[in-house]
Design an enzyme around this catalytic site. Sequence first.
Site, PDB file in Angstrom:
ATOM      1  N   ASP A  45       0.838  -1.201   0.000  1.00 57.70           N
ATOM      2  CA  ASP A  45       0.000   0.000   0.000  1.00 57.70           C
ATOM      3  C   ASP A  45       0.872   1.250   0.000  1.00 57.70           C
ATOM      4  O   ASP A  45       1.629   1.484   0.940  1.00 57.70           O
ATOM      5  CB  ASP A  45      -0.883   0.004   1.253  1.00 57.70           C
ATOM      6  CG  ASP A  45      -1.818   1.199   1.261  1.00 57.70           C
ATOM      7  OD1 ASP A  45      -2.932   1.069   0.734  1.00 57.70           O
ATOM      8  OD2 ASP A  45      -1.416   2.269   1.761  1.00 57.70           O
ATOM      9  N   TYR A  50       3.444   9.687  -0.293  1.00 54.13           N
ATOM     10  CA  TYR A  50       4.541   9.046   0.447  1.00 54.13           C
ATOM     11  C   TYR A  50       5.889   9.221  -0.271  1.00 54.13           C
ATOM     12  O   TYR A  50       6.938   8.936   0.311  1.00 54.13           O
ATOM     13  CB  TYR A  50       4.311   7.536   0.632  1.00 54.13           C
ATOM     14  CG  TYR A  50       3.041   7.115   1.324  1.00 54.13           C
ATOM     15  CD1 TYR A  50       2.220   8.032   1.978  1.00 54.13           C
ATOM     16  CD2 TYR A  50       2.648   5.771   1.329  1.00 54.13           C
ATOM     17  CE1 TYR A  50       1.051   7.615   2.599  1.00 54.13           C
ATOM     18  CE2 TYR A  50       1.486   5.352   1.951  1.00 54.13           C
ATOM     19  CZ  TYR A  50       0.693   6.283   2.574  1.00 54.13           C
ATOM     20  OH  TYR A  50      -0.463   5.860   3.187  1.00 54.13           O
ATOM     21  N   LYS A  75      -2.561   6.208  -4.174  1.00 51.16           N
ATOM     22  CA  LYS A  75      -3.637   7.146  -3.813  1.00 51.16           C
ATOM     23  C   LYS A  75      -3.435   8.517  -4.458  1.00 51.16           C
ATOM     24  O   LYS A  75      -2.303   8.942  -4.700  1.00 51.16           O
ATOM     25  CB  LYS A  75      -3.696   7.323  -2.278  1.00 51.16           C
ATOM     26  CG  LYS A  75      -3.665   6.012  -1.515  1.00 51.16           C
ATOM     27  CD  LYS A  75      -3.884   6.172  -0.027  1.00 51.16           C
ATOM     28  CE  LYS A  75      -3.597   4.860   0.702  1.00 51.16           C
ATOM     29  NZ  LYS A  75      -2.182   4.621   0.980  1.00 51.16           N
ATOM     30  N   HIS A 108      -7.168   9.881  -1.523  1.00 55.47           N
ATOM     31  CA  HIS A 108      -6.446   9.793  -0.248  1.00 55.47           C
ATOM     32  C   HIS A 108      -7.228  10.432   0.913  1.00 55.47           C
ATOM     33  O   HIS A 108      -7.295   9.864   2.006  1.00 55.47           O
ATOM     34  CB  HIS A 108      -5.068  10.458  -0.405  1.00 55.47           C
ATOM     35  CG  HIS A 108      -4.058   9.962   0.566  1.00 55.47           C
ATOM     36  ND1 HIS A 108      -2.720   9.873   0.278  1.00 55.47           N
ATOM     37  CD2 HIS A 108      -4.170   9.534   1.843  1.00 55.47           C
ATOM     38  CE1 HIS A 108      -2.070   9.394   1.325  1.00 55.47           C
ATOM     39  NE2 HIS A 108      -2.921   9.190   2.280  1.00 55.47           N
TER      40      HIS A 108
END
Length: 274
Positions: A45, A50, A75, A108
């Site tokens: 994930d 990120y 996301k 997100h």
Amino acid sequence: MKTIQLNNGIVIPTPGLGTYRLGRNDREVIHAVRNALDAGYRHIDTASFYDNEYPIGKAIAESRVPREELFVTTKLWGTDILKNGIEQAFEESMLKLDIGYIDLYLVHWPVTGQVAATWRKMEQIYESGRVRAIGVSNHLTHHLEELLSVAAVVPAVNQVELHPYLVMQGLQDYCREKDIVVESWSPLGSSKIPLLADPLLLEIGQRHSRSTAQVILRWNLQKGLLPLPKSSDAKRQKENIALFDFSLSGEEISLIDRLDKGERTGVHPDEIEF
Ligand code: A2P
């Protein structure tokens, strides 16, 4: 690795590997993801936010695990909804991951005033065949109601902060009723939320000769939740998927449910700003 079926018929392995702050640089992320794949993880994930889609794609390529055995989620970030463009953000994630297709693409965070319009764009991406499923993250019941009022495709997943100190049973029940799988982020708490030192969880762990982390993750599985524990440590990664040779009693599940105190490690979904 066990699987859960999503509302469009595809299957998703559980647990998955959370990857937020998995490493300080690309090399560390590649190392951690390679270890996880070697340990048997088949669900990774990530998110554009990120900033690790590139090393995750690299780790997958290096691992030589067949693509069809893997399940990869990424996301869509809020500023891409408001400023940069959803299609462009999706294309960027595809380029960085470079794995041919994305298994699950999530919104997100809900962006106030944009929930319905964002979902229509997500449906277009889904219809284009470049993702196998679409869903949301950090959506509360009222966000889902807004979304479902315009949706042709019901989100496959809602990924939220969820652990024994933040159970959100009402949201869990709503998602179950709508056939939306709930995924748990930060399932083990954080330095802000010292869940792993909780006396009840420690006691239940001792009873089963399991770690507190395993008790929490098993609680997720038995409640039909899909946990996404993050660990960059090979030993803890293995521990976090060794969940299928013990089970908690109904009473233990209820006791853990009652630890709920609505305590968050992250931002409240109604308070996120972009
Ligand atoms: P580590 O990566 O060193 O294992 P997050 O809130 O982002 O999901 O982070 C989870 C935190 O819990 C990380 O600090 C991770 O550290 C730690 N962790 C993951 N698995 C375990 C485990 N089985 N036991 C103890 N700590 C864990």
